[in-house]
Design a protein around this motif. Structure first.
Motif, PDB file in Angstrom:
ATOM      1  N   THR A  37      40.958  35.088  40.883  1.00  0.00           N
ATOM      2  CA  THR A  37      42.214  35.197  41.621  1.00  0.00           C
ATOM      3  C   THR A  37      42.333  36.514  42.382  1.00  0.00           C
ATOM      4  OG1 THR A  37      43.357  36.202  39.769  1.00  0.00           O
ATOM      5  CG2 THR A  37      43.380  33.777  39.904  1.00  0.00           C
ATOM      6  N   GLY A  38      41.559  37.529  41.976  1.00  0.00           N
ATOM      7  CA  GLY A  38      41.669  38.847  42.591  1.00  0.00           C
ATOM      8  C   GLY A  38      42.762  39.700  41.968  1.00  0.00           C
ATOM      9  N   PHE A  39      43.664  39.077  41.196  1.00  0.00           N
ATOM     10  CA  PHE A  39      44.742  39.801  40.539  1.00  0.00           C
ATOM     11  C   PHE A  39      45.000  39.148  39.187  1.00  0.00           C
ATOM     12  CE2 PHE A  39      49.176  40.348  39.341  1.00  0.00           C
ATOM     13  CZ  PHE A  39      49.291  41.725  39.395  1.00  0.00           C
ATOM     14  N   ALA A  40      45.278  39.969  38.164  1.00  0.00           N
ATOM     15  CA  ALA A  40      45.533  39.387  36.847  1.00  0.00           C
ATOM     16  C   ALA A  40      46.664  40.071  36.097  1.00  0.00           C
ATOM     17  CB  ALA A  40      44.269  39.421  35.999  1.00  0.00           C
ATOM     18  N   VAL A  41      46.675  41.386  36.073  1.00  0.00           N
ATOM     19  CA  VAL A  41      47.680  42.109  35.296  1.00  0.00           C
ATOM     20  C   VAL A  41      48.264  43.227  36.135  1.00  0.00           C
ATOM     21  CG1 VAL A  41      46.653  41.640  33.036  1.00  0.00           C
ATOM     22  CG2 VAL A  41      45.938  43.647  34.301  1.00  0.00           C
ATOM     23  N   GLY A  42      49.503  43.580  35.807  1.00  0.00           N
ATOM     24  CA  GLY A  42      50.118  44.726  36.450  1.00  0.00           C
ATOM     25  C   GLY A  42      49.434  46.000  35.993  1.00  0.00           C
ATOM     26  N   VAL A  43      49.483  47.006  36.815  1.00  0.00           N
ATOM     27  CA  VAL A  43      48.764  48.242  36.503  1.00  0.00           C
ATOM     28  C   VAL A  43      49.740  49.396  36.280  1.00  0.00           C
ATOM     29  CG1 VAL A  43      46.654  47.545  37.673  1.00  0.00           C
ATOM     30  CG2 VAL A  43      48.438  48.696  38.979  1.00  0.00           C
ATOM     31  N   ALA A  44      50.840  49.101  35.601  1.00  0.00           N
ATOM     32  CA  ALA A  44      51.903  50.083  35.379  1.00  0.00           C
ATOM     33  C   ALA A  44      51.343  51.443  34.990  1.00  0.00           C
ATOM     34  CB  ALA A  44      52.851  49.581  34.301  1.00  0.00           C
ATOM     35  N   GLY A  45      51.703  52.454  35.765  1.00  0.00           N
ATOM     36  CA  GLY A  45      51.254  53.816  35.485  1.00  0.00           C
ATOM     37  C   GLY A  45      49.916  54.168  36.114  1.00  0.00           C
ATOM     38  N   PHE A  46      49.245  53.189  36.699  1.00  0.00           N
ATOM     39  CA  PHE A  46      47.949  53.428  37.323  1.00  0.00           C
ATOM     40  C   PHE A  46      48.029  53.082  38.808  1.00  0.00           C
ATOM     41  CE2 PHE A  46      47.005  52.601  32.874  1.00  0.00           C
ATOM     42  CZ  PHE A  46      46.147  53.648  32.568  1.00  0.00           C
ATOM     43  N   SER A  47      47.171  53.701  39.595  1.00  0.00           N
ATOM     44  CA  SER A  47      47.191  53.469  41.040  1.00  0.00           C
ATOM     45  C   SER A  47      46.604  52.112  41.425  1.00  0.00           C
ATOM     46  CB  SER A  47      46.429  54.590  41.761  1.00  0.00           C
ATOM     47  OG  SER A  47      45.088  54.635  41.316  1.00  0.00           O
ATOM     48  N   ALA A  48      45.732  51.562  40.589  1.00  0.00           N
ATOM     49  CA  ALA A  48      45.096  50.275  40.889  1.00  0.00           C
ATOM     50  C   ALA A  48      44.454  49.734  39.614  1.00  0.00           C
ATOM     51  CB  ALA A  48      44.042  50.450  41.986  1.00  0.00           C
ATOM     52  N   ALA A  49      43.886  48.540  39.721  1.00  0.00           N
ATOM     53  CA  ALA A  49      43.283  47.890  38.553  1.00  0.00           C
ATOM     54  C   ALA A  49      42.048  48.633  38.032  1.00  0.00           C
ATOM     55  CB  ALA A  49      42.926  46.448  38.880  1.00  0.00           C
TER      56      ALA A  49
END
Length: 180
Positions: free
Chosen positions: A38-50
């Motif tokens: 999908t290219g996306f799976a989880v939020g990256v709260a506190g981080f700039s990216a996955a």
């Protein structure tokens, strides 16, 4: 002259844990391969990216895995220092929890990839890590297993995590930098 008989330790109690662990490896590999990323799976709260999220969570898991090794050596009386067994249990639980969002993102967003050797090794090690971890957790309560069972399965789990860290976090930190 009397002979003292040692209780026989059988491999039979290990069959189910090893079989289930092998099925976990296979299931993760098949899912990772047939699932459309999908290219996306989880939020990256506190981080700039996955990628930074995955690199730092995996680094945390690795540090806790080192605590696992040291506390296991203590429990097996190899250090001469007593570390409470709770340290071993909780460092393992926390290390495993840190790997969950990383694995979920890898499988769901990226899938199992084999076009780049580093990524192929990483994908295989990820599947193996969860399989051997499953086998270790299922073998843990079994009585009558050979004495080498937990050290070998624990060592394989640790080795897989080190390999995962080297093929992901170490690569990220050296190629991209210490981004958060």
């Amino acid at each position: 002259m009397t002979t003292v008989h040692q209780p026989t330790r059988s491999l039979t109690p290990l069959l189910a844990p090893l079989l289930i662990g092998g099925l976990v490896v296979l299931a993760l590999g098949v899912y990772g391969r047939v699932h459309t990323p999908t290219g996306f799976a989880v939020g990256v709260a506190g981080f700039s990216a996955a990628l930074p999220m995955k690199a730092w969570l995996t680094t945390g898991a690795l540090l806790l895995a080192i605590v696992q090794v040291v506390s296991a050596l203590s429990m097996w009386d190899r250090l001469g220092v007593a570390i409470p067994p709770a340290v071993h249990r909780w460092s393992g639980r926390l290390a495993f929890l840190l790997t969950i969002p990383v694995a979920f993102h890898c499988l769901y967003a990226l899938g199992l990839q084999y076009d780049v050797p580093r990524v192929l090794a990483h994908s295989g090690l990820g599947c193996f890590f969860y399989g051997v971890f499953t086998a270790k957790m299922l073998a843990l309560p079994k009585r009558g297993t050979p004495g080498w069972t937990l050290p070998v399965l624990g060592g394989l789990t640790f080795t897989a995590l080190v390999g995962l860290w080297l093929t992901s976090s170490f690569w990220f930190f050296t190629a991209v930098g210490l981004k958060v």
